[in-house]
Design an enzyme around this catalytic site. Sequence first.
Site, PDB file in Angstrom:
ATOM      1  N   GLY A 177      55.296   4.503  55.384  1.00  0.00           N
ATOM      2  CA  GLY A 177      56.229   3.533  55.027  1.00  0.00           C
ATOM      3  C   GLY A 177      57.565   3.895  54.567  1.00  0.00           C
ATOM      4  O   GLY A 177      58.474   3.599  54.837  1.00  0.00           O
ATOM      5  N   GLU A 198      52.365   3.049  69.230  1.00  0.00           N
ATOM      6  CA  GLU A 198      52.461   4.330  69.380  1.00  0.00           C
ATOM      7  C   GLU A 198      52.068   5.122  68.282  1.00  0.00           C
ATOM      8  O   GLU A 198      51.391   6.291  68.528  1.00  0.00           O
ATOM      9  CB  GLU A 198      54.050   4.603  69.709  1.00  0.00           C
ATOM     10  N   GLY A 226      52.894  -1.542  53.342  1.00  0.00           N
ATOM     11  CA  GLY A 226      52.536  -0.301  53.204  1.00  0.00           C
ATOM     12  C   GLY A 226      53.584   0.341  52.805  1.00  0.00           C
ATOM     13  O   GLY A 226      54.178   0.899  53.854  1.00  0.00           O
ATOM     14  N   LYS A 268      44.799   2.852  63.971  1.00  0.00           N
ATOM     15  CA  LYS A 268      43.943   2.968  65.000  1.00  0.00           C
ATOM     16  C   LYS A 268      42.555   2.294  64.775  1.00  0.00           C
ATOM     17  O   LYS A 268      41.863   1.754  65.684  1.00  0.00           O
ATOM     18  CB  LYS A 268      43.560   4.306  65.466  1.00  0.00           C
ATOM     19  N   GLY A 289      49.947  10.971  65.986  1.00  0.00           N
ATOM     20  CA  GLY A 289      51.409  10.759  65.197  1.00  0.00           C
ATOM     21  C   GLY A 289      52.572  10.898  66.001  1.00  0.00           C
ATOM     22  O   GLY A 289      52.930  10.046  66.528  1.00  0.00           O
ATOM     23  N   ASP A 302      37.600   9.315  63.397  1.00  0.00           N
ATOM     24  CA  ASP A 302      38.964   9.128  63.557  1.00  0.00           C
ATOM     25  C   ASP A 302      39.160   9.540  64.934  1.00  0.00           C
ATOM     26  O   ASP A 302      40.127   8.722  65.704  1.00  0.00           O
ATOM     27  CB  ASP A 302      39.775   9.801  62.587  1.00  0.00           C
ATOM     28  N   LYS A 309      40.699   6.823  68.012  1.00  0.00           N
ATOM     29  CA  LYS A 309      41.981   7.207  68.720  1.00  0.00           C
ATOM     30  C   LYS A 309      41.580   7.463  70.522  1.00  0.00           C
ATOM     31  O   LYS A 309      42.347   6.749  71.423  1.00  0.00           O
ATOM     32  CB  LYS A 309      42.631   8.534  68.274  1.00  0.00           C
TER      33      LYS A 309
END
Length: 442
Positions: free
Chosen positions: A17, A132, A12, A108, A137, A204, A208
């Site tokens: 990336g 992490e 990616g 996630k 972020g 989302d 998380k």
Amino acid sequence: MNQTVLRLGVAGLGTVGTSLLRLVERHGQDLAVRTRRPIAITGVSARDRDRDRGVDISGCGWFDDPVALARSAEIDVFVELIGGAEGAANEAVRAAISSGKHVVTANKALLARHGAELAAAAEAKGVSLNFEAAVAGGIPIIKTLRESLAGNTVSRVFGILNGTCNYILTRMEREGLSFEACLAEAQRLGYAEADPTFDVDGFDTAHKLSLLAAISFGTEIDADAVYVEGIRSITTADIEAADELGYRIKLLGVASRTDTGFEQRVHPTMVPKSSPIARVDGVTNAVAVEADFVGRLVLSGPGAGGDATASSVMSDIADIARGDVVGTFGRPASALQPYRRAQMRAHEGGYYVRLAVFDRPGAFASIAQRMAENGISLESIVQRRRAPRADAPDHPTPLEPQPVILITYDTTEAQIKDALDRITVDGHIAEHPQMIRIEQFA
């Protein structure tokens, strides 16, 4: 210093990336000193080999298939930055683990769906599965929960976990713009996807939150147990009312330990302006942890973006370079307890309710009666007259709906929803009621 190079395979090459490649290029020498081992990217995989990414990948082996990269004998660590719970990301991570490779991921959705299973597989192979970057972020919340707070019992973890939603709510408050206008601007700036459903409808944040809950409470991941509401229903009227009442509206993820089990919920929340979480604006994230020995910790910082997320990815890689192998969720996967959903209880902060009530005899009495029938006590009732239109009479007609705001004392979700359902059926309101939880965070 261990002179054996730690070889990375990166799948990616999007925003994160390419930021990771730049980070290794810029700080490679310092990383070698800090971790006592050289680190190099030796293989990459992406959809388009010829795309100009602004970084030199000529020295990296190219793999059209991320699964082939994951199995390659030329890498020691597989870095998965593809995304998605299934498909290539899932297959490649499993292939890497089965091949004895350490895995670092920012995914996630994958972990929320398959995390415990993948953690068990990694433990069986004696490799790390680090993530992490999957939550908040650049904020080191996973390390904080998993390692720094190992001597604490966490009672609650909550926070702003989605920068897109926080950006939209901030713009709505500061500029009086509608949700739709702010969403369009977020999409133009790249903060929101063309299809924003995953962000603005709360999924989302829910993914998380389920990961934070698993680490905080030592339970199996249960993303399906998260109660989820998004921010589409929030209007400028709600933003203005919150301001007048001394609150700000934030989309929060909240996970709590209770006497009867665990609670996970994602929803718009009114928080006091004086609370640290209320002062977090824009695309910034913030996570608060409440534990028995440290009290409350609040971590705030960039919740997204290539550089911030790449920084978190590298922190996981650095641990592997040092030889630090920590359980994925802070304990063996086999020690994770079954998730037990808490029994219903009264929401301690009460609720904000906005109704568009037809201004006619008996309407307010009927609404108050429905609340009383459901055992709901009202702290305050505020009627706000609509400003007259230029082409309308100076005073609204009796049938023109007027905004009415109710603030309740502690009550349960079921009670307030049943009361609002009954009020709707009675026909005294012109639109679906708005309900927002109030959190005091004392």
